[in-house]
Design an enzyme around this catalytic site. Structure first.
Site, PDB file in Angstrom:
ATOM      1  N   THR A   1      60.820  43.730  -2.454  1.00  0.00           N
ATOM      2  CA  THR A   1      61.618  42.494  -2.418  1.00  0.00           C
ATOM      3  C   THR A   1      62.881  42.833  -1.635  1.00  0.00           C
ATOM      4  O   THR A   1      63.134  44.003  -1.341  1.00  0.00           O
ATOM      5  CB  THR A   1      61.880  41.961  -3.842  1.00  0.00           C
ATOM      6  OG1 THR A   1      60.621  41.596  -4.399  1.00  0.00           O
ATOM      7  CG2 THR A   1      62.805  40.768  -3.891  1.00  0.00           C
TER       8      THR A   1
ATOM      9  N   SER B   1      63.060  36.467 -11.415  1.00  0.00           N
ATOM     10  CA  SER B   1      64.317  37.113 -11.817  1.00  0.00           C
ATOM     11  C   SER B   1      65.306  37.175 -10.661  1.00  0.00           C
ATOM     12  O   SER B   1      66.422  37.675 -10.823  1.00  0.00           O
ATOM     13  CB  SER B   1      64.049  38.543 -12.297  1.00  0.00           C
ATOM     14  OG  SER B   1      63.149  38.548 -13.368  1.00  0.00           O
TER      15      SER B   1
HETATM   16  O1  DON Z   1      60.580  36.867  -8.491  1.00  0.00           O
HETATM   17  C1  DON Z   1      60.626  37.899  -9.136  1.00  0.00           C
HETATM   18  O2  DON Z   1      61.304  38.043 -10.129  1.00  0.00           O
HETATM   19  C2  DON Z   1      59.817  39.098  -8.665  1.00  0.00           C
HETATM   20  N1  DON Z   1      58.690  38.649  -7.924  1.00  0.00           N
HETATM   21  C3  DON Z   1      60.704  39.992  -7.856  1.00  0.00           C
HETATM   22  C4  DON Z   1      60.026  41.277  -7.509  1.00  0.00           C
HETATM   23  C5  DON Z   1      60.941  42.369  -7.140  1.00  0.00           C
HETATM   24  O3  DON Z   1      62.141  42.239  -7.176  1.00  0.00           O
HETATM   25  C6  DON Z   1      60.319  43.654  -6.739  1.00  0.00           C
HETATM   26  N2  DON Z   1      61.310  44.651  -6.479  1.00  0.00           N
HETATM   27  N3  DON Z   1      61.312  45.759  -6.873  1.00  0.00           N
END
Ligand code: DON
Length: 573
Positions: free
Chosen positions: A383, A455
């Site tokens: 992300t 999140s």
């Molecule tokens: O939207 C979310 O909360 C997750 N899909 C975010 C994923 C994420 O931050 C991965 N990073 N390490």
């Protein structure tokens, strides 16, 4: 006078380990409250930062730069975000003093069903994680076009230029890319298209390998030439849907046609001297963050020693994440009692069983729910987040995702677009933990068209003199990272300190304090254990925070990129 300013600025930049742009011309610092003396971009990849800076230099505003950075990240960080993913762009529009959250979160396909990821015996499958069925309908292309058309000044053919060139000409992959490609090798090999693009003859490419993505460049060109329609209807849409269905997915043309970016009111609140603006539903970020702040405002943590402070923060994290699991989901589909959740009496209720001496057992809350504690946390290093400030005082904090590293690992033939596996952010089975160990409930169940709970927490903070623009990836740990950095900001910390801060986290389930190495000293660890806490030191650091601070009183802009990542923060004039 000019000489004085130059010496001062140079010393300041050296002290902050910031880079001066070669083309910068130094001039007197502007002391005005209203005018911003510099523009700045902080992102997780140097090429994306460069794209943003170029656009600002050409006279684009922060929203133009956000389009350029978003599209460039889609090319150079294919493991983290992309045209096949979604995100939230928090905008501050200087002219109107408005704060807006642009919601480009993925939606569940119209043919999706609540139990689509459990087998006949009711056990969760891997289908929410790997392959075409794991992908929600992407929001990034629509959000880029929306941003450019409604807030930007420059045309898409300028804004997407940098990313199109990067996709066509290629860029050198980093060691970080190599690690993530190795980690998801088996999944990438399952999709011939993905393997051909992201691997080097079936192996993770070594650092320095030039990755070219001509098909992705064509999709970007299509968006440049036809805007939203260039992705959501016509030839590209047909290829996306056809490729998805051929491999067992359920996307339909109407999923893409009907996708809508939504402008939402962010969550706002305050804690001591700072005001907070953060992400609204379908992110849990703003609500969980404000709930933690509300509880903390009753515990006066600045008066506590390290042990007491860590315990207090952990206990508010536990309670806010319990609330997340119980009540939060897409507010367009379920009733989220936001006002109640954010009220001070409610914070007081949540603290009713708080003890400064003992850990609360998360299992106490389970009697009221069906949740189980079999959560297994996995590392998450993807992300992406970027922050931008322009000289008119517009700013953007955006967190974008395809969820897991390289998302679903699936590329529909002929598109070069790597699809997300964001469907795993829905509750697959009540009580069953997702990739981030989060154990959700009914509120976050799958429904056609619904957005999965997130999140991601792009956030603005203001202490009256200084504005901070920040955010980070990190799955479920995003919100606690933003909390810890915001607490430091409230105590006067600078951007460098905020991004480098060592992190600890509790998310209700699993009932443990996770912490980065050295984040909690040995004596405090022993004391926390004797208070009833379970501690888990993480093998790897986590997060990749990008922060810009505009100090209006001092007339200064600083920016910092998390030392854990490969990103770049630039401040110019
Ligand atoms: O939207 C979310 O909360 C997750 N899909 C975010 C994923 C994420 O931050 C991965 N990073 N390490």
């Amino acid at each position: 006078m000019q000489g004085c300013s130059i010496v001062f600025l140079a010393l300041f930049l050296v002290a902050c380990d910031l880079q001066l742009l070669s083309e910068s011309e130094l001039s007197d610092q502007n002391q005005s409250q209203d005018l911003v003396p510099h523009y700045a971009v902080a992102s997780a990849h140097p090429l994306a930062t460069q794209a943003g800076i170029e656009i600002l230099k050409q006279g684009g505003n922060a929203f133009d730069a956000a389009v350029a950075v978003t599209s460039t990240l889609a090319v150079v960080e294919p493991y983290a975000s992309g045209l096949g993913g979604g995100g939230f762009w928090l905008l501050h529009v200087a002219d109107t003093h408005q704060d807006i959250m642009l919601d480009g979160r993925e939606t569940a396909p119209l043919a999706s069903t609540r139990d689509m990821y459990v087998d006949a015996s009711g056990n969760p499958t891997q289908l929410s994680v790997t392959g075409p069925l794991a992908a929600g309908i992407p929001g990034v292309p629509a959000a880029m076009v929306h941003l450019a058309e409604n807030y930007g000044r420059l045309p898409l053919n300028v804004l997407l230029n940098f990313s199109i060139e990067a996709a066509n000409n290629g860029f050198a992959v980093s060691e970080h890319y190599q690690r993530l490609a190795s980690a998801r090798m088996a999944t990438l090999l399952r999709s011939p298209q993905a393997a051909a693009i992201f691997l080097d003859h079936g192996q993770a490419p070594s650092s320095g390998y030039i990755l070219k993505q001509p098909q992705l460049a064509k999709v970007l060109v299509s968006i440049r030439d036809f805007g939203r329609d260039g992705f959501y209807t016509g030839e590209i849409a047909q290829k996306l849907v056809h490729g998805n269905q051929q491999a067992g997915g359920i996307w339909q043309l109407k999923d893409l046609e009907q996708y809508q970016v939504i402008e939402r009111q962010p969550i706002t609140g305050s804690y001591k001297n700072i005001s907070i603006i953060s992400a609204a539903s379908p992110s849990s970020g703003g609500i969980v963050l404000m709930q933690m702040f509300n509880m903390l405002s009753m515990l006066d943590i600045n008066e506590l020693n390290a042990l007491e402070r860590t315990h207090a923060i952990v206990e508010v994290m536990r309670r806010a994440y319990f609330e997340r699991a119980s009540y939060l989901g897409d507010a367009d589909f379920i009733e989220v009692p936001v006002n109640t959740l954010l009220s001070m009496p409610h914070a007081e209720d949540l603290l009713a069983d708080y003890s400064s001496q003992h850990a609360t057992d998360s299992h106490n809350y389970l009697r009221e729910t069906n949740m189980l504690d079999d959560a297994v946390l996995q590392e998450g290093q993807n992300t992406t987040h970027f922050s931008i400030l322009d000289q008119a005082g517009n700013y953007v904090a955006a967190t974008l995702s395809i969820n897991y590293p390289f998302g679903s690992g699936f590329v529909p033939a002929g598109t070069g677009v790597l699809l997300n596996n964001e469907m795993d952010d829905f509750v697959i089975k009540p009580g069953h933990p997702n990739l981030w160990g989060l154990v959700d409930n009914e509120a976050n169940a799958i429904e056609p068209g619904k957005r999965m709970l997130s999140s991601m927490s792009p956030t603005f903070l203001d202490d009256g003199n200084r504005t901070a623009i920040l955010g980070t990836p990190g799955g479920s740990r995003i919100i606690t990272m933003v909390l810890l950095s915001a607490l430091e900001f409230a105590n006067g910390a600078d951007a460098e300190t905020m991004v480098a801060l060592l992190r600890f986290h509790h998310q209700f389930l699993p009932d443990q304090i996770q912490f980065e190495m050295h984040a909690i000293d040995a004596m405090t660890q022993t004391s926390l254990t004797s208070m009833g806490h379970t501690l888990k030191e993480r093998q790897h650091s986590y997060g990749n925070m990008q922060t810009i601070i505009w100090d209006k009183q001092m007339g200064r802009v600083t920016a910092a990129s998390d030392p854990r990542g490969i990103g770049d923060a630039k401040v110019s004039q």
